[in-house]
Design an enzyme around this catalytic site. Sequence first.
Site, PDB file in Angstrom:
ATOM      1  CE1 TYR A   1      -4.339  -1.771   0.317  1.00  0.00           C
ATOM      2  CE2 TYR A   1      -2.862  -3.117   1.572  1.00  0.00           C
ATOM      3  CZ  TYR A   1      -3.707  -3.294   0.785  1.00  0.00           C
ATOM      4  OH  TYR A   1      -4.973  -3.977   0.925  1.00  0.00           O
TER       5      TYR A   1
ATOM      6  CE1 TYR B   1      -1.519  -6.798   2.827  1.00  0.00           C
ATOM      7  CE2 TYR B   1      -2.396  -7.214   1.075  1.00  0.00           C
ATOM      8  CZ  TYR B   1      -2.420  -6.710   2.306  1.00  0.00           C
ATOM      9  OH  TYR B   1      -3.789  -6.520   3.113  1.00  0.00           O
TER      10      TYR B   1
ATOM     11  NE  ARG C   1      -6.251 -10.456   4.482  1.00  0.00           N
ATOM     12  CZ  ARG C   1      -6.757  -9.931   3.969  1.00  0.00           C
ATOM     13  NH1 ARG C   1      -7.655  -8.926   3.886  1.00  0.00           N
ATOM     14  NH2 ARG C   1      -8.732 -10.757   3.447  1.00  0.00           N
TER      15      ARG C   1
ATOM     16  CG  HIS D   1      -7.429  -7.960  -0.146  1.00  0.00           C
ATOM     17  ND1 HIS D   1      -6.754  -8.406   0.512  1.00  0.00           N
ATOM     18  CD2 HIS D   1      -7.886  -6.563   0.417  1.00  0.00           C
ATOM     19  CE1 HIS D   1      -5.631  -8.056   1.073  1.00  0.00           C
ATOM     20  NE2 HIS D   1      -6.722  -6.853   1.011  1.00  0.00           N
TER      21      HIS D   1
END
Lengths: 331, 331
Positions: free
Chosen positions: B185, B219, B240, B243
């Site tokens: 991110y 990630y 994860r 998404h």
Amino acid sequence: MSRASEATRKMNELAAQHDVDLSKLPRIIDQSADSITNNVNAINLANCSDERRKVIFKSLIDHLHAFVREVSLTNEEWMTAIQFLTETGKKCTDIRQEFILLSDTLGVSTLVDGINNAKPPGATEATVLGPFFTQDAHEVQNGGSIASEGKGDYLFVEGRVMDTKGNPIPNALINTWETDGHGSYDVQYEVRDAPECRGYLRSAEDGSYSFRAVVPVPYPIPSDGPVGKMLTALGRHVYRPAHLHMMVEAPGFEKLTTAFYFDGDPYITSDAVFGVRTSLIVKPELITDVAKTKARGFGEEKPHAYLKQDFVLATPEEGAAARKKVAQRVN
Amino acid sequence: MSRASEATRKMNELAAQHDVDLSKLPRIIDQSADSITNNVNAINLANCSDERRKVIFKSLIDHLHAFVREVSLTNEEWMTAIQFLTETGKKCTDIRQEFILLSDTLGVSTLVDGINNAKPPGATEATVLGPFFTQDAHEVQNGGSIASEGKGDYLFVEGRVMDTKGNPIPNALINTWETDGHGSYDVQYEVRDAPECRGYLRSAEDGSYSFRAVVPVPYPIPSDGPVGKMLTALGRHVYRPAHLHMMVEAPGFEKLTTAFYFDGDPYITSDAVFGVRTSLIVKPELITDVAKTKARGFGEEKPHAYLKQDFVLATPEEGAAARKKVAQRVN
């Protein structure tokens, strides 16, 4: 290299960094309030190599989730819990353990203690160690004093150390520690030149022991952190009844960590950390004959409290049998 | 003043400092592995003024103690837990919340979410918000881009926002955020000049929306703390699946916090934080006609992924009915 293959390369690189074989994990997709508990247990148990760890996590997840379901925990309550736990962790230092305090005030410490230190019938019962035992206490002879003059009301303690059949246990190591008459342990003072209101001694050939001390008084547990706030929110107070810590050990017997509480103490029926056991409540005699006070080695001619208390130690076999019984009974 | 009366004075002074009327508390003396749970509940409930707090603590104590009993937790295991919780608290900072991570990895976040954000049949399901939403994203027009060129593989998303009866919802606020093609991110980079791979837009009169993005990739969650150690001890990985986060809100409807997962992702069946729901797994189409890529506003002539996805929002009444059903069913 195209962006697509770079993303793939990155994904493979990530996957290679951890050594979990994905084929060993269960295929879990749909998470919901209905399925989540089974899903978490499935993935926790699938690839864990330690059998005991599996047992603990299975039970932990089942009960943690059952709690959340049972109360239909809201997002706000969940966030309150997250913040409480975070503050509790932040409050911990080398000399302050707020999570142990939390465990104590929620009765978890007493429960763990009751399961692991159960004693057979006739043996002296155990209770919580507490955070104030230190390794640097001085040795005193039988009849000697663990407290300087002026530290509180006089208390004389004597008795015998025995096995469950009534045979004396000589040379047992007896540690004892307590608050002074102000409700403070020596380590709680800013200046601490030497150990105070603590000491160790050895039982004599006939199992007998005796020492001079002061009458301990009730005191508050540290209440300036999240645990103190929790107790206030529950309408609970933060006090422990007065008590005299004792630790008795001898070869061939289980180490006994216990404490004596005093009949009539205002906090004895609402101990903030749930340490009191009926069999550990004592009622010292008030000796008003001041000649006896002098004869027992105290400095001033005034009354003293007198406590006669025996210790009965269990063997490892007797202790194991008692623990097995408790584990069966409480489940 | 004698030492005896001083001790009494001190005791009274201590008692006066807290405002709990001792007569309101139950008289609890004997703590043991058998009695402790009833004792803790009795004292927690006796003087607590908040009914909801009573319900929560009663259930918490029952389940916490039941867990300890069920596994016969040893002293060493208890200390391991104390140390783990302490380290988890210590790891928390303004930008790292290890207790939320713990809640996520034990499925508690998903459970709380499932209870509090249950949706009626036909409505788009919710999933966990995660820690990467920010308030500073820029607005994009329909068809506009939330990601700069070079941030990853091209992804074009479009669909409609509707109510459960199929009526369009115009002017709905749609927030979206995601990792770039490196699995990061924007806030995870040391330098962050402007928001990247995030943005918000409004649905058109017919409820339609569309935007350009990049294909997100899997990630790892932060794994250098106690939670990472726990997952390793359980034989779990820390990843994860990829998404695309979405948050959709419109007046008269419940805010929807959700995310789309991608069919075929290696981690989709073992998401470290249990966020995947079957209805949220999507399968974007690969558009190899590069003229279409250009026509949709992307910079380079290369294939792009195309995702067509509608949102169905629930009214507060529909949401409340769904939550009531879940609360009844899971208990």
